[in-house]
Design a protein around this motif. Structure first.
Motif, PDB file in Angstrom:
ATOM      1  N   LEU A 109     -11.758  -0.577   1.567  1.00  0.00           N
ATOM      2  CA  LEU A 109     -10.812  -1.333   0.746  1.00  0.00           C
ATOM      3  C   LEU A 109      -9.738  -0.416   0.175  1.00  0.00           C
ATOM      4  O   LEU A 109      -8.538  -0.724   0.221  1.00  0.00           O
ATOM      5  N   LEU A 110     -10.143   0.736  -0.342  1.00  0.00           N
ATOM      6  CA  LEU A 110      -9.196   1.698  -0.916  1.00  0.00           C
ATOM      7  C   LEU A 110      -8.195   2.164   0.132  1.00  0.00           C
ATOM      8  O   LEU A 110      -6.993   2.287  -0.149  1.00  0.00           O
ATOM      9  N   LYS A 111      -8.661   2.401   1.349  1.00  0.00           N
ATOM     10  CA  LYS A 111      -7.766   2.855   2.426  1.00  0.00           C
ATOM     11  C   LYS A 111      -6.756   1.777   2.817  1.00  0.00           C
ATOM     12  O   LYS A 111      -5.646   2.100   3.259  1.00  0.00           O
ATOM     13  N   HIS A 112      -7.125   0.510   2.659  1.00  0.00           N
ATOM     14  CA  HIS A 112      -6.155  -0.563   2.893  1.00  0.00           C
ATOM     15  C   HIS A 112      -5.071  -0.566   1.816  1.00  0.00           C
ATOM     16  O   HIS A 112      -3.897  -0.800   2.106  1.00  0.00           O
ATOM     17  N   ILE A 113      -5.471  -0.280   0.579  1.00  0.00           N
ATOM     18  CA  ILE A 113      -4.513  -0.308  -0.531  1.00  0.00           C
ATOM     19  C   ILE A 113      -3.431   0.747  -0.352  1.00  0.00           C
ATOM     20  O   ILE A 113      -2.262   0.507  -0.684  1.00  0.00           O
TER      21      ILE A 113
END
Length: 250
Positions: A45-49
């Motif tokens: 999720l963090l890498k998508h942000i």
């Protein structure tokens, strides 16, 4: 106002579905903590942000702009809105503390050496490491390394600071110090904080809003008090650290 919005985000790696139509609204000028079990997709999720991963489907909207269709060059501009404190601080061991903090300033600005060093000293002082710029990362404790990482994350005065498991591996006293730094990052530097964590005491101490990720979706959103009283056995099992419940212990 929501500074980060994810709409119907799906992400799979081969047969493994990690994000399953995830919706998330992270609030500006707040400490937003995303909790969930290890291996549950928080880092994905963090890498998508920050645009390191693109969803198979869905939108990732940063400060009003959908970053999914952007080119790598366009993403580089968006990423300047972010500072990031990695789980292990991720310092360059061959550089001094000051050189580590100066790195983003040298990479992304045209400031002269003297101005960069003034900013470095200011940021180190703000995280309680005044006069420590000459030291090497190997000379520092784990907590001090994280503070250097935070000084580097703040070097470009970002709108958003991401914290990836900031209290992982720290003793309770150092964890409390890092928690205070997260709150100060919001209050003194005016940054929106996004924290990935499974440290429940730290989450309850720092969060304005908590978001629980489970099986690829956000299943609970609320203030710490609201999450404590959330009527869902998954949420209650996780925040109280119980072995028995709907979350299987593998």
């Amino acid at each position: 106002m929501d500074i980060i919005v994810l709409k119907d985000v799906h992400k799979s790696f081969g047969p493994q579905k990690v994000l399953r139509g995830l919706n998330l609204n992270l609030h500006k000028d707040n400490v937003n903590v995303i909790i969930g079990k290890s291996g549950g997709g928080k880092s994905v999720l963090l890498k998508h942000i920050i645009g390191l991963l693109k969803p198979d489907k869905g939108q990732v909207i940063i400060d009003g702009q959908d970053i999914v269709p952007l080119s790598e060059r366009e993403l580089a501009t968006v990423r300047q809105k972010f500072g990031m404190l990695f789980q292990e601080a991720a310092l360059f061991d061959s550089l001094t503390v000051a050189e580590n903090v100066a790195f983003p300033l040298k990479e992304h600005t045209k400031k002269k050496h003297k101005e960069i060093m003034e900013i470095v000293e200011e940021k180190l002082a703000q995280v309680g490491l005044k006069g420590m710029g000459y030291k090497m990362p190997s000379e520092l404790s784990g907590g001090m390394r994280k503070r250097v990482g935070l000084a580097r994350a703040l070097a470009l005065d970002p709108q958003i600071v991401l914290f990836d498991e900031p209290t992982s591996g720290l003793d309770p006293v150092m964890s409390a110090a890092i928690n205070e730094l997260i709150v100060r990052t919001k209050e003194e530097f005016g940054a929106t904080c996004v924290v990935i964590s499974h440290d429940i005491p730290a989450t309850m101490a720092t969060a304005d809003f908590i978001f629980m990720l489970y099986e690829g979706k956000i299943i609970a959103t609320g203030t710490p008090d609201e999450i404590k009283h959330w009527d869902d056995p998954v949420v209650q099992q996780f925040i109280h650290g119980r072995a028995k419940g709907p979350i299987r212990v593998v």
